[in-house]
Design an enzyme around this catalytic site. Structure first.
Site, PDB file in Angstrom:
ATOM      1  N   GLU A  34       0.732  -1.329   0.047  1.00 37.34           N
ATOM      2  CA  GLU A  34      -0.097  -0.098   0.048  1.00 37.34           C
ATOM      3  C   GLU A  34       0.999   1.308   0.157  1.00 37.34           C
ATOM      4  OE1 GLU A  34      -2.919  -0.401   3.421  1.00 37.34           O
ATOM      5  OE2 GLU A  34      -4.196  -1.841   1.951  1.00 37.34           O
ATOM      6  N   TYR A  94      -5.189  -9.478   3.632  1.00 35.01           N
ATOM      7  CA  TYR A  94      -4.147  -9.603   2.552  1.00 35.01           C
ATOM      8  C   TYR A  94      -3.549 -11.150   2.265  1.00 35.01           C
ATOM      9  CZ  TYR A  94       1.060  -9.017   1.184  1.00 35.01           C
ATOM     10  OH  TYR A  94       2.232  -8.891   0.486  1.00 35.01           O
ATOM     11  N   VAL A  95      -2.977 -11.619   1.121  1.00 38.12           N
ATOM     12  CA  VAL A  95      -2.497 -12.740   0.821  1.00 38.12           C
ATOM     13  C   VAL A  95      -1.091 -12.604   0.314  1.00 38.12           C
ATOM     14  CG1 VAL A  95      -2.857 -14.845  -0.536  1.00 38.12           C
ATOM     15  CG2 VAL A  95      -4.795 -13.788   0.557  1.00 38.12           C
ATOM     16  N   GLY A 103      -7.297 -18.812  -4.387  1.00 29.31           N
ATOM     17  CA  GLY A 103      -8.577 -18.616  -3.892  1.00 29.31           C
ATOM     18  C   GLY A 103      -8.636 -18.319  -2.483  1.00 29.31           C
ATOM     19  N   TYR A 139     -13.389  -7.423  -5.313  1.00 29.38           N
ATOM     20  CA  TYR A 139     -14.715  -7.397  -4.441  1.00 29.38           C
ATOM     21  C   TYR A 139     -15.886  -7.102  -5.142  1.00 29.38           C
ATOM     22  CZ  TYR A 139     -11.031  -6.698  -0.718  1.00 29.38           C
ATOM     23  OH  TYR A 139      -9.827  -6.348  -0.160  1.00 29.38           O
TER      24      TYR A 139
END
Length: 168
Positions: A34, A94-95, A103, A139
């Site tokens: 970010e 977060y991934v 997924g 989203y």
């Protein structure tokens, strides 16, 4: 009182104290993504107290990939006076880059939605940086809608201290 916990996706589980170092690592990765790599101030001790202290107000789910914590959802409860119900506010999702596309992000969001449904919460909300088009598209693909008529406001740092001064 124990709140109901629905069945979660097999790769998703509530965080434990042993996950705190991994959560801090993911928080730092998210801050870098970010464009705020130096903004993270939270310590392991603070996060442990917030998540697992005597009266927790912050909660976390973790996503596992190949037996390691590869993603997180950190959230807290909010309240709607209009609906008269609690809701979930997702602070961070977060991934890690090496697990994206597997997924896990969708599983984290679906797990939080399942918690909201099981507990009869009225809303599940979060904020998204306006430049993060991949997140916005993701989203929306899940049915989330932007609240375009609302603008988030924040008091922090010196402005918060000034606003919080005692009345004279």
């Amino acid at each position: 009182m124990t709140l109901p916990m629905p069945e979660l996706h097999p790769a998703i589980r509530p965080a434990t104290e042993a996950d705190v170092p991994a959560l801090i690592g993911l928080i730092k990765e998210l801050a870098a993504y970010e464009r705020e790599p130096d903004a993270v101030k939270i310590t392991e001790e603070q996060l442990t107290a917030l998540l697992f202290g005597p009266d927790p107000r912050v909660y976390a789910l973790v996503a596992e990939d190949q037996q390691r914590v590869a993603g997180m959802a950190i959230y807290f409860l909010n309240f709607s006076t209009w609906e008269g119900k609690l809701g979930i506010y997702l602070e961070d999702l977060y991934v890690s880059p090496e697990s994206r596309g597997s997924g896990l992000g969708k599983a984290l969001l679906q797990s939080l939605a399942a918690i909201a449904v099981a507990r009869d919460y009225g809303r599940f909300e979060w904020a998204v940086l306006d430049w993060n088009q991949p997140a916005l598209d993701f989203y929306r693909s899940l049915g989330a809608v932007p609240m375009e008529e609302w603008t988030v406001h924040r008091l922090a740092g010196d402005a918060l201290a000034q606003a919080g001064k005692p009345y004279a």
